[in-house]
Design a protein around this motif. Structure first.
Motif, PDB file in Angstrom:
ATOM      1  N   UNK A 134       0.764  -1.223  -0.109  1.00 22.19           N
ATOM      2  CA  UNK A 134       0.104  -0.045   0.134  1.00 22.19           C
ATOM      3  C   UNK A 134       0.850   1.301   0.004  1.00 22.19           C
ATOM      4  N   UNK A 135       2.008   1.290   0.934  1.00 19.39           N
ATOM      5  CA  UNK A 135       2.684   2.555   0.976  1.00 19.39           C
ATOM      6  C   UNK A 135       3.583   2.584  -0.221  1.00 19.39           C
ATOM      7  N   UNK A 136       4.079   1.448  -0.803  1.00 17.94           N
ATOM      8  CA  UNK A 136       4.810   1.489  -1.981  1.00 17.94           C
ATOM      9  C   UNK A 136       3.959   2.031  -3.004  1.00 17.94           C
ATOM     10  N   UNK A 137       2.733   1.751  -3.333  1.00 18.16           N
ATOM     11  CA  UNK A 137       2.099   2.323  -4.219  1.00 18.16           C
ATOM     12  C   UNK A 137       1.601   3.664  -3.938  1.00 18.16           C
ATOM     13  N   UNK A 138       1.769   4.394  -2.761  1.00 16.18           N
ATOM     14  CA  UNK A 138       1.334   5.653  -2.477  1.00 16.18           C
ATOM     15  C   UNK A 138       2.775   6.530  -2.836  1.00 16.18           C
ATOM     16  N   UNK A 139       3.993   5.955  -2.682  1.00 15.48           N
ATOM     17  CA  UNK A 139       5.145   6.416  -2.904  1.00 15.48           C
ATOM     18  C   UNK A 139       5.445   6.861  -4.377  1.00 15.48           C
ATOM     19  N   UNK A 140       4.988   5.559  -5.266  1.00 21.56           N
ATOM     20  CA  UNK A 140       5.113   5.581  -6.421  1.00 21.56           C
ATOM     21  C   UNK A 140       4.121   6.479  -7.219  1.00 21.56           C
ATOM     22  N   UNK A 141       2.906   6.761  -6.704  1.00 23.14           N
ATOM     23  CA  UNK A 141       1.855   7.749  -7.184  1.00 23.14           C
ATOM     24  C   UNK A 141       2.532   9.181  -6.913  1.00 23.14           C
TER      25      UNK A 141
END
Length: 231
Positions: A134-141
């Motif tokens: 979830x946080x990796x997705x947020x970071x990449x976003x």
């Protein structure tokens, strides 16, 4: 009943329930900036420790957040928002300047904001890494948002004859990686340079992307073409 605790309503001490909730949330995020961004770090912080640092109770924590990961996610977004606001404000102030001066103004503002507090760099470039999908997705976003920002400004510059017209997405993605890596390494003491020197290097890189060898800005296009033909 399972679920988060109900937030109180009504006024108390002259403040509404919404104002009190916003104040609690701010105190938790301020405490998280210190504990996650300095010592002991996100992975070694407990709900009890964060609540104590915020001067609040664990019950109040669960009124605002479900988990510590939620706090880290909110803090990561906040730190990025601060940097984005600084960059956008600089862009507005520099909107009538030539491309090189606009780029310099924006990156000076961004770098000054990000590096003004080493805890912000640790949140953005260290603590967020590898926590969860979830946080990796947020970071990449959020990184994609910075890529979009550069692409939009590059397209605007190209439309005004200040930059070469092309698809900048791959180049912008590579450049953002350079920005993140260089600022992290500089703040960690691994790069022997001043912040101005770091920003100047990033500006040179970006201008090299926007104005590749052999291409000239529109006002000077004829003179450049004449020079190339004379060679």
């Amino acid at each position: 009943m399972a679920g988060r605790l109900k937030t109180p309503t009504g006024r108390y001490g002259g403040r509404s329930a919404e104002e009190r909730q916003a104040e609690r949330r701010r105190r938790f995020l301020d405490a998280a900036l210190q504990l996650f961004g300095d010592s002991p770090g996100y992975r070694s912080t407990t709900v009890a420790a964060l609540s104590e640092a915020a001067g609040l109770s664990t019950r109040q924590f669960y009124e605002e957040f479900r988990t510590l990961e939620d706090v880290l996610a909110a803090l990561h977004l906040q730190v990025n928002d601060w940097a984005e606001e600084a960059a956008l404000a600089a862009l507005v102030d520099a909107r009538d300047l030539p491309l090189a001066e606009r780029v310099t103004a924006v990156f000076r503002a961004y770098a000054a904001n990000v590096t003004s507090d080493p805890r912000r760099i640790r949140i953005t470039f260290v603590e967020i890494i590898g926590v969860s999908p979830r946080l990796e997705e947020q970071r990449l976003a959020r990184r994609a948002r910075w890529v979009d920002f550069i692409c939009a400004e590059a397209a605007a510059a190209a439309a005004h004859g200040e930059a070469a017209p092309r698809d900048y997405r791959i180049a912008a993605t590579a450049f953002i990686g350079s920005v993140n890596g260089l600022l992290h390494d500089w703040r960690a003491g691994w790069v022997a340079a001043t912040l101005d020197e770091v920003v100047d290097e990033l500006v040179r890189q970006l201008l090299g992307i926007l104005r590749p060898a052999g291409w000239c800005p529109l006002p000077a296009r004829t003179a450049c073409e004449d020079e190339r033909e004379a060679r």
